[in-house]
Design a protein around this motif. Structure first.
Motif, PDB file in Angstrom:
ATOM      1  N   GLY A  60      -1.979 -11.936 -10.440  1.00  0.00           N
ATOM      2  CA  GLY A  60      -3.269 -11.270 -10.535  1.00  0.00           C
ATOM      3  C   GLY A  60      -3.566 -10.800 -11.943  1.00  0.00           C
ATOM      4  O   GLY A  60      -2.688 -10.302 -12.651  1.00  0.00           O
ATOM      5  N   HIS A  62      -5.370  -8.284 -12.764  1.00  0.00           N
ATOM      6  CA  HIS A  62      -5.658  -6.862 -12.832  1.00  0.00           C
ATOM      7  C   HIS A  62      -4.413  -6.000 -12.993  1.00  0.00           C
ATOM      8  O   HIS A  62      -4.521  -4.783 -13.150  1.00  0.00           O
ATOM      9  CB  HIS A  62      -6.426  -6.417 -11.580  1.00  0.00           C
ATOM     10  CG  HIS A  62      -7.783  -7.040 -11.484  1.00  0.00           C
ATOM     11  ND1 HIS A  62      -8.598  -6.889 -10.378  1.00  0.00           N
ATOM     12  CD2 HIS A  62      -8.485  -7.823 -12.336  1.00  0.00           C
ATOM     13  CE1 HIS A  62      -9.738  -7.552 -10.566  1.00  0.00           C
ATOM     14  NE2 HIS A  62      -9.675  -8.127 -11.749  1.00  0.00           N
ATOM     15  N   TYR A  63      -3.228  -6.605 -12.918  1.00  0.00           N
ATOM     16  CA  TYR A  63      -1.998  -5.829 -13.058  1.00  0.00           C
ATOM     17  C   TYR A  63      -1.673  -5.591 -14.526  1.00  0.00           C
ATOM     18  O   TYR A  63      -1.941  -6.426 -15.385  1.00  0.00           O
ATOM     19  CB  TYR A  63      -0.827  -6.548 -12.372  1.00  0.00           C
ATOM     20  CG  TYR A  63      -0.989  -6.616 -10.880  1.00  0.00           C
ATOM     21  CD1 TYR A  63      -0.705  -5.513 -10.074  1.00  0.00           C
ATOM     22  CD2 TYR A  63      -1.456  -7.773 -10.261  1.00  0.00           C
ATOM     23  CE1 TYR A  63      -0.874  -5.561  -8.702  1.00  0.00           C
ATOM     24  CE2 TYR A  63      -1.629  -7.832  -8.887  1.00  0.00           C
ATOM     25  CZ  TYR A  63      -1.336  -6.723  -8.109  1.00  0.00           C
ATOM     26  OH  TYR A  63      -1.511  -6.778  -6.755  1.00  0.00           O
ATOM     27  N   HIS A 203      -0.445   5.089 -13.897  1.00  0.00           N
ATOM     28  CA  HIS A 203      -0.942   3.716 -13.801  1.00  0.00           C
ATOM     29  C   HIS A 203      -0.067   2.856 -12.904  1.00  0.00           C
ATOM     30  O   HIS A 203      -0.555   1.894 -12.299  1.00  0.00           O
ATOM     31  CB  HIS A 203      -1.067   3.115 -15.196  1.00  0.00           C
ATOM     32  CG  HIS A 203      -2.108   3.797 -16.031  1.00  0.00           C
ATOM     33  ND1 HIS A 203      -1.991   3.978 -17.388  1.00  0.00           N
ATOM     34  CD2 HIS A 203      -3.290   4.369 -15.684  1.00  0.00           C
ATOM     35  CE1 HIS A 203      -3.058   4.622 -17.847  1.00  0.00           C
ATOM     36  NE2 HIS A 203      -3.853   4.863 -16.825  1.00  0.00           N
ATOM     37  N   ASP A 206      -1.432   3.168  -9.528  1.00  0.00           N
ATOM     38  CA  ASP A 206      -2.592   2.288  -9.377  1.00  0.00           C
ATOM     39  C   ASP A 206      -2.152   0.863  -9.036  1.00  0.00           C
ATOM     40  O   ASP A 206      -2.643   0.251  -8.069  1.00  0.00           O
ATOM     41  CB  ASP A 206      -3.396   2.309 -10.685  1.00  0.00           C
ATOM     42  CG  ASP A 206      -4.742   1.612 -10.573  1.00  0.00           C
ATOM     43  OD1 ASP A 206      -5.260   1.474  -9.450  1.00  0.00           O
ATOM     44  OD2 ASP A 206      -5.283   1.223 -11.625  1.00  0.00           O
ATOM     45  N   ASP A 207      -1.209   0.324  -9.812  1.00  0.00           N
ATOM     46  CA  ASP A 207      -0.749  -1.046  -9.567  1.00  0.00           C
ATOM     47  C   ASP A 207       0.035  -1.149  -8.267  1.00  0.00           C
ATOM     48  O   ASP A 207      -0.053  -2.155  -7.554  1.00  0.00           O
ATOM     49  CB  ASP A 207       0.118  -1.519 -10.737  1.00  0.00           C
ATOM     50  CG  ASP A 207      -0.713  -1.949 -11.934  1.00  0.00           C
ATOM     51  OD1 ASP A 207      -1.958  -1.955 -11.834  1.00  0.00           O
ATOM     52  OD2 ASP A 207      -0.116  -2.281 -12.983  1.00  0.00           O
ATOM     53  N   LEU A 209      -0.325   0.637  -5.503  1.00  0.00           N
ATOM     54  CA  LEU A 209      -1.281   0.645  -4.388  1.00  0.00           C
ATOM     55  C   LEU A 209      -1.997  -0.701  -4.290  1.00  0.00           C
ATOM     56  O   LEU A 209      -2.200  -1.233  -3.190  1.00  0.00           O
ATOM     57  CB  LEU A 209      -2.290   1.772  -4.570  1.00  0.00           C
ATOM     58  CG  LEU A 209      -1.759   3.200  -4.371  1.00  0.00           C
ATOM     59  CD1 LEU A 209      -2.781   4.223  -4.865  1.00  0.00           C
ATOM     60  CD2 LEU A 209      -1.430   3.457  -2.896  1.00  0.00           C
ATOM     61  N   ARG A 210      -2.387  -1.236  -5.452  1.00  0.00           N
ATOM     62  CA  ARG A 210      -3.091  -2.524  -5.469  1.00  0.00           C
ATOM     63  C   ARG A 210      -2.221  -3.628  -4.857  1.00  0.00           C
ATOM     64  O   ARG A 210      -2.707  -4.494  -4.127  1.00  0.00           O
ATOM     65  CB  ARG A 210      -3.470  -2.885  -6.906  1.00  0.00           C
ATOM     66  CG  ARG A 210      -4.316  -4.159  -7.042  1.00  0.00           C
ATOM     67  CD  ARG A 210      -4.509  -4.512  -8.511  1.00  0.00           C
ATOM     68  NE  ARG A 210      -5.089  -3.407  -9.267  1.00  0.00           N
ATOM     69  CZ  ARG A 210      -6.377  -3.119  -9.289  1.00  0.00           C
ATOM     70  NH1 ARG A 210      -7.230  -3.852  -8.585  1.00  0.00           N
ATOM     71  NH2 ARG A 210      -6.825  -2.107  -9.994  1.00  0.00           N
ATOM     72  N   ALA A 211      -0.930  -3.580  -5.155  1.00  0.00           N
ATOM     73  CA  ALA A 211      -0.016  -4.620  -4.673  1.00  0.00           C
ATOM     74  C   ALA A 211       0.407  -4.401  -3.221  1.00  0.00           C
ATOM     75  O   ALA A 211       0.979  -5.298  -2.604  1.00  0.00           O
ATOM     76  CB  ALA A 211       1.232  -4.661  -5.557  1.00  0.00           C
ATOM     77  N   GLU A 242     -11.271   2.448  -2.949  1.00  0.00           N
ATOM     78  CA  GLU A 242     -10.698   2.032  -4.234  1.00  0.00           C
ATOM     79  C   GLU A 242     -11.173   2.937  -5.361  1.00  0.00           C
ATOM     80  O   GLU A 242     -10.389   3.329  -6.241  1.00  0.00           O
ATOM     81  CB  GLU A 242     -11.069   0.582  -4.556  1.00  0.00           C
ATOM     82  CG  GLU A 242     -10.462   0.092  -5.871  1.00  0.00           C
ATOM     83  CD  GLU A 242     -10.798  -1.360  -6.171  1.00  0.00           C
ATOM     84  OE1 GLU A 242     -10.471  -1.815  -7.275  1.00  0.00           O
ATOM     85  OE2 GLU A 242     -11.383  -2.033  -5.290  1.00  0.00           O
ATOM     86  N   ARG A 246      -8.867   5.469  -7.798  1.00  0.00           N
ATOM     87  CA  ARG A 246      -8.892   5.456  -9.260  1.00  0.00           C
ATOM     88  C   ARG A 246      -9.284   6.824  -9.812  1.00  0.00           C
ATOM     89  O   ARG A 246      -8.813   7.250 -10.866  1.00  0.00           O
ATOM     90  CB  ARG A 246      -9.826   4.363  -9.761  1.00  0.00           C
ATOM     91  CG  ARG A 246      -9.359   2.961  -9.348  1.00  0.00           C
ATOM     92  CD  ARG A 246     -10.192   1.862  -9.913  1.00  0.00           C
ATOM     93  NE  ARG A 246      -9.927   1.691 -11.339  1.00  0.00           N
ATOM     94  CZ  ARG A 246     -10.511   0.746 -12.075  1.00  0.00           C
ATOM     95  NH1 ARG A 246     -11.377  -0.088 -11.526  1.00  0.00           N
ATOM     96  NH2 ARG A 246     -10.230   0.641 -13.350  1.00  0.00           N
TER      97      ARG A 246
END
Length: 386
Positions: A60, A62-63, A203, A206-207, A209-211, A242, A246
Motif C-alpha cells: 500500500g 499509504h504506509y 503514527h 495510524d498505520d 489501525l490501517r493494516a 477514519e 486521524r
C-alpha cells in the motif's frame, strides 16, 4: 531567530573533520543549514523511501517508510526547537539523518546483520548512520563523507544519551574525530530523540489501525487514549471513523508536544549555556513523570499488539533469511557484489565482514529482494504482510 542562551550557535560550531574553504560558497547559509542540505541531497537519504518503518515492503502507498517517518520527525522537531528557542536547522538535520544507518527491513535486517557480524564486532544502526555519513557517502572531491559539523555528528552519536560502551564502529569514528561520547548531547539532539518517539508512538498507531493489526477497542484500554477518543467523538460525532482516528492521532501528538515543552522549560531553569547542558548529567528535554509513565505504557502496548504481532514476527523471520543469505553469499563469492564494492573487498577479517555489512546496510528493501532472487532464484514467500 531569537536563540536561547542554551541553544547551539552555528557561528560557534566546533567545526568539521576536514577543513573547508568557503570560496565560491553556494548561497548564504549557516553551518547547520549546510548540514541539513547535505543530508537531504545525499543518496543515503533518498534510499530511505524504500526502507521499512514498521511494515516490510508494504504494497500500500499509504504506509509510512523510513523517509516519510524522518520527515515527520523533522516537522515535530522544528516545532519543539522553535518553541524552546533552539537552533531549528541543527534540530532538523538531526531528525532527517537519524535513521540513515538502518539496513533493509528495519530492525529485522539489523538483527540479521548483527548475528552475521558477531565475529567481526556486530552491527548497530546508530553507529552505521555515522559510518555512512562520515565514510561511505562521499560525493565530494577533497574529503571522505559529507563532512558534517561536529554538532550534528555528536547529536547522532549520543541521541539517546552518553555512550559508555561504544561498539567497534563508534570507537573508530570517535578515534578519528572525537565526539565526547561520555557527555550529554545538545538540547537539539535531545529534542530530535523525543520527536522521534512522538512521531512513531502515534503514527505507528495510524498505520497499525490501517493494516488491521491494531483494534480500536484494545487501544481504548489505555485510559489516556480513551479520554482523548471520547473527546474526539464528542467534538465530531458525525465525522467518518477514519477521520476521527486521524484526529485522535493529531490530538495525541499535540498533548505529547505540550507536555514536553512545559516540563523541559522547567528543567532548563538555571541553565545558561550549551556546555552546561552537556554537564547537566541528565536529559533536560523530557516528558513530565506522569506522562512518561503513560508513554511507556503506550510503547508496551505497541510492542505486544503490533511490533510482536505473529504476522510481523513471521515476516521479520523471512526478511532475516534474505539478509543472512545475502551475507553468506557475498562472503563466499565477493564478485556477486556490485563492481565497485567487489573490487574494494578487503583481504582479511574483520574488514571483509564489515565491508559486506556496509554494502547490505545501504540496500533498500526491494534491492535486497532483487539481489536475493538473482543469487538464489527465488525469495521467501510472504515478505510483505500488508
Amino acid at each position: 531567530m531569537n536563540r536561547a542562551r542554551y541553544a547551539s550557535d552555528p557561528a560557534q560550531s566546533r567545526g568539521r573533520e576536514f577543513a573547508e574553504s568557503r570560496a565560491g560558497a553556494r548561497g548564504p547559509r549557516g553551518e547547520f543549514q549546510r548540514d541539513r542540505d547535505r543530508v537531504v541531497h545525499s543518496i543515503a537519504f533518498r534510499r530511505l523511501r524504500h526502507k521499512t518503518q514498521v511494515f516490510i515492503a508494504p504494497d500500500g502507498d499509504h504506509y509510512r517508510v523510513r523517509l516519510t517517518h524522518s520527515i515527520e520527525v523533522a516537522q515535530i522537531g522544528r516545532v519543539l526547537a522553535r518553541a524552546l528557542g533552539l537552533d531549528e536547522d541543527l534540530t532538523e538535520a538531526l531528525c532527517l539523518a537519524h535513521d540513515i544507518g538502518h539496513p533493509p527491513f528495519g530492525h529485522a535486517g539489523e538483527k540479521a546483520l548483527d548475528v552475521a557480524m558477531e565475529a567481526a564486532g556486530g552491527f548497530d544502526h546508530n553507529a552505521q548512520s555515522l559510518r555512512t555519513l562520515m565514510r561511505l557517502e562521499s560525493p565530494y572531491c577533497d574529503h571522505e563523507g559529507l563532512n558534517l559539523s561536529w554538532e550534528v555528528l555528536e547529536g547522532l552519536a549520543k541521541h539517546n544519551g552518553p555512550l559508555t560502551s561504544p561498539g567497534w564502529a563508534m570507537q573508530e569514528i570517535d578515534a578519528a574525530y572525537p565526539l565526547d561520547l561520555d557527555t550529554w548531547p545538545s538540547l537539539e539532539a535531545q529534542v530530535a530523540a523525543l520527536a522521534d518517539d512522538i512521531a512513531y508512538d502515534n503514527h505507528d498507531i495510524d498505520d497499525g489501525l490501517r493494516a488491521g493489526f491494531l483494534i480500536l477497542d484494545d487501544l481504548l484500554g489505555l485510559d489516556f487514549l480513551a479520554d482523548q477518543w471520547r473527546a474526539v467523538e464528542k467534538r465530531f460525532p458525525s465525522a467518518p471513523r477514519e477521520a476521527q482516528l486521524r484526529e485522535l492521532v493529531r490530538t495525541q501528538i499535540g498533548l505529547m508536544v505540550n507536555d514536553l515543552l512545559e516540563r523541559t522549560r522547567a528543567n532548563l531553569g538555571g541553565i545558561g549555556s550549551v556546555e552546561e547542558v552537556r554537564r547537566a548529567g541528565r536529559a533536560l528535554v523530557s516528558f513530565s513523570p506522569d506522562f512518561a509513565v503513560e508513554e511507556r505504557r503506550l510503547k508496551s502496548f505497541m510492542y505486544e499488539k503490533l511490533y510482536y504481532h505473529p504476522e510481523q514476527i513471521a515476516t521479520a523471520e523471512r526478511a532475516q533469511q534474505v539478509i543472512a543469505g545475502l551475507f553468506a553469499a557475498y562472503a563466499q563469492e565477493p564478485a556477486l557484489m556490485s563492481d565497485g564494492w567487489s573490487a574494494a573487498h578487503p583481504a582479511g577479517e574483520p574488514g571483509r565482514s564489515r565491508h559486506i555489512a556496509d554494502f547490505i546496510a545501504g540496500m533498500t528493501d526491494r534491492f535486497a529482494i532483487d539481489q536475493y532472487a538473482k543469487i538464489f532464484g527465488k525469495v521467501p514467500e510472504g515478505l510483505s504482510n500488508v
